[in-house]
Scaffold this active site. Sequence first.
Site, PDB file in Angstrom:
ATOM      1  N   CYS A 160       0.798  -1.232   0.000  1.00 32.53           N
ATOM      2  CA  CYS A 160       0.000   0.000   0.000  1.00 32.53           C
ATOM      3  C   CYS A 160       0.830   1.281   0.000  1.00 32.53           C
ATOM      4  O   CYS A 160       0.516   2.225  -0.723  1.00 32.53           O
ATOM      5  CB  CYS A 160      -0.977  -0.011   1.167  1.00 32.53           C
ATOM      6  SG  CYS A 160      -0.219  -0.002   2.815  1.00 32.53           S
ATOM      7  N   HIS A 180      -2.733   1.256   6.824  1.00 32.57           N
ATOM      8  CA  HIS A 180      -2.990   1.271   5.387  1.00 32.57           C
ATOM      9  C   HIS A 180      -2.724   2.681   4.892  1.00 32.57           C
ATOM     10  O   HIS A 180      -2.999   3.662   5.594  1.00 32.57           O
ATOM     11  CB  HIS A 180      -4.426   0.839   5.086  1.00 32.57           C
ATOM     12  CG  HIS A 180      -4.724   0.778   3.618  1.00 32.57           C
ATOM     13  ND1 HIS A 180      -3.928   0.081   2.729  1.00 32.57           N
ATOM     14  CD2 HIS A 180      -5.716   1.339   2.875  1.00 32.57           C
ATOM     15  CE1 HIS A 180      -4.424   0.213   1.517  1.00 32.57           C
ATOM     16  NE2 HIS A 180      -5.500   0.972   1.570  1.00 32.57           N
ATOM     17  N   ASP A 239      -7.200   5.625  -3.491  1.00 35.29           N
ATOM     18  CA  ASP A 239      -6.463   4.475  -2.969  1.00 35.29           C
ATOM     19  C   ASP A 239      -6.102   3.558  -4.133  1.00 35.29           C
ATOM     20  O   ASP A 239      -6.957   2.883  -4.692  1.00 35.29           O
ATOM     21  CB  ASP A 239      -7.320   3.741  -1.940  1.00 35.29           C
ATOM     22  CG  ASP A 239      -6.550   2.642  -1.218  1.00 35.29           C
ATOM     23  OD1 ASP A 239      -5.405   2.355  -1.606  1.00 35.29           O
ATOM     24  OD2 ASP A 239      -7.108   2.065  -0.258  1.00 35.29           O
ATOM     25  N   ASN A 276     -14.025   3.692   9.977  1.00 32.30           N
ATOM     26  CA  ASN A 276     -15.082   3.754  10.991  1.00 32.30           C
ATOM     27  C   ASN A 276     -15.905   2.483  11.132  1.00 32.30           C
ATOM     28  O   ASN A 276     -16.998   2.523  11.708  1.00 32.30           O
ATOM     29  CB  ASN A 276     -16.022   4.926  10.698  1.00 32.30           C
ATOM     30  CG  ASN A 276     -16.473   5.628  11.966  1.00 32.30           C
ATOM     31  OD1 ASN A 276     -16.062   5.279  13.065  1.00 32.30           O
ATOM     32  ND2 ASN A 276     -17.339   6.611  11.811  1.00 32.30           N
ATOM     33  N   ASP A 292     -17.024  -1.148  12.735  1.00 33.98           N
ATOM     34  CA  ASP A 292     -16.957  -1.751  14.070  1.00 33.98           C
ATOM     35  C   ASP A 292     -16.295  -3.125  13.972  1.00 33.98           C
ATOM     36  O   ASP A 292     -16.371  -3.783  12.934  1.00 33.98           O
ATOM     37  CB  ASP A 292     -18.362  -1.925  14.662  1.00 33.98           C
ATOM     38  CG  ASP A 292     -18.964  -0.601  15.120  1.00 33.98           C
ATOM     39  OD1 ASP A 292     -18.269   0.428  15.027  1.00 33.98           O
ATOM     40  OD2 ASP A 292     -20.127  -0.610  15.554  1.00 33.98           O
ATOM     41  N   GLU A 298     -14.429   9.460  18.579  1.00 35.31           N
ATOM     42  CA  GLU A 298     -14.954   8.139  18.923  1.00 35.31           C
ATOM     43  C   GLU A 298     -15.667   8.197  20.272  1.00 35.31           C
ATOM     44  O   GLU A 298     -15.172   8.799  21.225  1.00 35.31           O
ATOM     45  CB  GLU A 298     -13.822   7.111  18.979  1.00 35.31           C
ATOM     46  CG  GLU A 298     -13.242   6.750  17.617  1.00 35.31           C
ATOM     47  CD  GLU A 298     -14.164   5.872  16.779  1.00 35.31           C
ATOM     48  OE1 GLU A 298     -15.286   5.584  17.225  1.00 35.31           O
ATOM     49  OE2 GLU A 298     -13.753   5.476  15.671  1.00 35.31           O
ATOM     50  N   GLU A 351     -20.646  10.769  16.458  1.00 24.01           N
ATOM     51  CA  GLU A 351     -19.973   9.700  15.704  1.00 24.01           C
ATOM     52  C   GLU A 351     -20.924   8.519  15.496  1.00 24.01           C
ATOM     53  O   GLU A 351     -21.011   7.958  14.407  1.00 24.01           O
ATOM     54  CB  GLU A 351     -18.710   9.263  16.468  1.00 24.01           C
ATOM     55  CG  GLU A 351     -17.858   8.222  15.732  1.00 24.01           C
ATOM     56  CD  GLU A 351     -18.254   6.797  16.041  1.00 24.01           C
ATOM     57  OE1 GLU A 351     -18.015   5.905  15.196  1.00 24.01           O
ATOM     58  OE2 GLU A 351     -18.833   6.568  17.128  1.00 24.01           O
TER      59      GLU A 351
END
Length: 719
Positions: free
Chosen positions: A278, A337, A360, A400, A402, A448, A453
Amino acid sequence: MAQGLELSVIDFRSSWNNMRHHTEEISSDRLLVRRGQAFNITLYFSNRGFQLGLDNIIFVVETGPLPDLAKGTRAVFSLADHRGPSPWIASLETNKATSLEVSLYAPPTASMGRYLLKVHIDSFQGSVTAYQLGEFILLFNPWCPEDTVYLDSEPQRQEYVMNDYGFVYQGNKNWIRPCPWNYGQFEENIIDICLELLDKSLNFQSDPAMDCALRGSPVYISRVVCAMINSNDDNGVLNGRWSENYSDGINPAEWTGSVAILRQWHATGCQPVRYGQCWVFAAIMCTVMRCLGIPTRVVTNFDSGHDTDGNLIIDEYYDNTGRILKNKKKDTVWNFHVWNECWMARNDLLPGYGGWQVLDATPQETSNGFYCCGPASVRAIKEGEVDLNYDTAFVFSMVNADCVSWLVRGGKEQRLHRDTNSVGNFISTKSIQSDERDDITEKYKYEEGSPQERKVFLKALQKLKIGSSQGPYGADLSPSSPMHLSQYGPRSSDSPSLRPSDVIQVSLKLQLLDPPNMGQNIKFVLLALNMSPQFKDLKVNLSAQSLMHDGSPLPPFWQDTAFITLSPEEAKTHPCQIPYSQYSQYLSTDKLIRISALGEEKSCPKKILVDKIITLAYPAIMINVLGVAVVNQPLSVQVIFSNPLSEQVGDCVLTVEGSGLFKKQQKVIIGVLGPQHRASITLKTVPFKSGQKQIQANLRSNKFKDIKGYRNVYVDLRL
């Protein structure tokens, strides 16, 4: 009757123009100009001077193999008529006896690329004579307010367009390491290689006329470049590989700059260079985009989510020793990353989503059938607008998502806990005109744990549900839904939604005692704290395994079991040590070790899982500049390096590079280095560009690949 005006010589005034167009670093001999800004040329005549009213000079500019007026890849505009249909403008500057200075202006929407300039000279009642004047290159212009890549801060333009070196941040969230990188966007032939890259794209190959017509759009150009940096769909610049076998190429960790990679790609007839990961993809893209004039920076996201099924949940599976298991779903959390941000207006979106856009180039998922990602508006990501072009949902999940941890035992899965804040930490880029790190996490998401958020997360989840028919980001997205059968067997339906520590009232923590240096034993303790008024008998399984930086686990190489009895509100430590001799042969190139502890208490069926990821560090290469650096004056550079291991290493090669300081990457064969042996060499060079520069160095061997160092050098124009 007046003679027809005859042209003898054309002066593109390349040095003068390039200085004013901020392209003098690329060349002073070739004309390289930016759109939305005038440039001057001088026409010399052999038989007489230019006579206004008698002579008319018509300019023609063409780009691409099929120039077309309607598509904007051909323009015809006259010196006499400023109100013509063409947005290109020619103006008379000075008219002398046998010469004429003319100002030419390319509109701020013009396609960037290589142009051919022609003139037709029409003298009253004389013949019309056509001349081909030569080529020039037109680039994006972040200095022009009407250009869609306009950036209104000169320090930012200097950093994100003109700076030819920087840092790519690596390591882990607890140990962030700057890796020096030579972008080298102004080095010899790099501009030509960047234009060649556009011409090798599938877009150009399938419809060259339309491709060239669209090259005025930074949104379009960024997607084309993004797809061309990797080689998954085409003969792009880099092959990606995430394994431990790089014998038929270069280990990605060894690279220190973009120039050697781009030149190798060009020299081999555009065969993909082996290998990249990357940070290499992102650094190459930064070089190309800065070269073309689009402000660009390299960004690292620590604990980066790779959510393959689009439900904003990363599932991780563990066995009863705490070992992380390979995930057949391919969901992973990358230790870090790296991607790019490019600055541009987004006229294809509603107002407010211009500015920094994520691109990306690492080939993870396809976008409209090609391996590219973005441009995704950073503001749209922060606000959960995951339905906006391009690939905003995928980038949202990287920062973001979970994490849900599952214990796999006896063919069943038991949910350990759901972590809402472990993905997307310390999002980092190099500061403006400084070697410091800038934390830009708040640009991507609200704090967070804050209500805002969670509100944005649920908004994104709802948008993905609505768009469920449009691709992988359309799975059942309910946060509490993953109770279905999976590759590991039935999931336990009584899984708690709270962390196990909330239930069993015991806290576990792993803590390093010494910095984790390569070649030394890893010393750490397990801290156990009883937060209840009852006695607790704990059994804790500890294990250590190497990780690839994309989160892929390697087999465990160390295990231990601790039995700990805790009185009410008592804390105890359990010391641990992993010898170098035990981890050395199992270490991945990324030097990542994951230590985990899975605890259970006799009277409670629930488990508690804690882990710690460490990156083993090398001593840096030392670089000393001997004397004052001056353009075109000899300069000596001393490089001091050492073998950090207590064993002999072979096949040692030192590489040194630096834009404006070395014409090409220097390779020095060192051979064998004895245990903890320290050595130095002195290189001689002649700097050829002035200003702030950087030297980058890397030492590789058969035991390690990326001992790095750097030194900033200011090069004076004269003594």
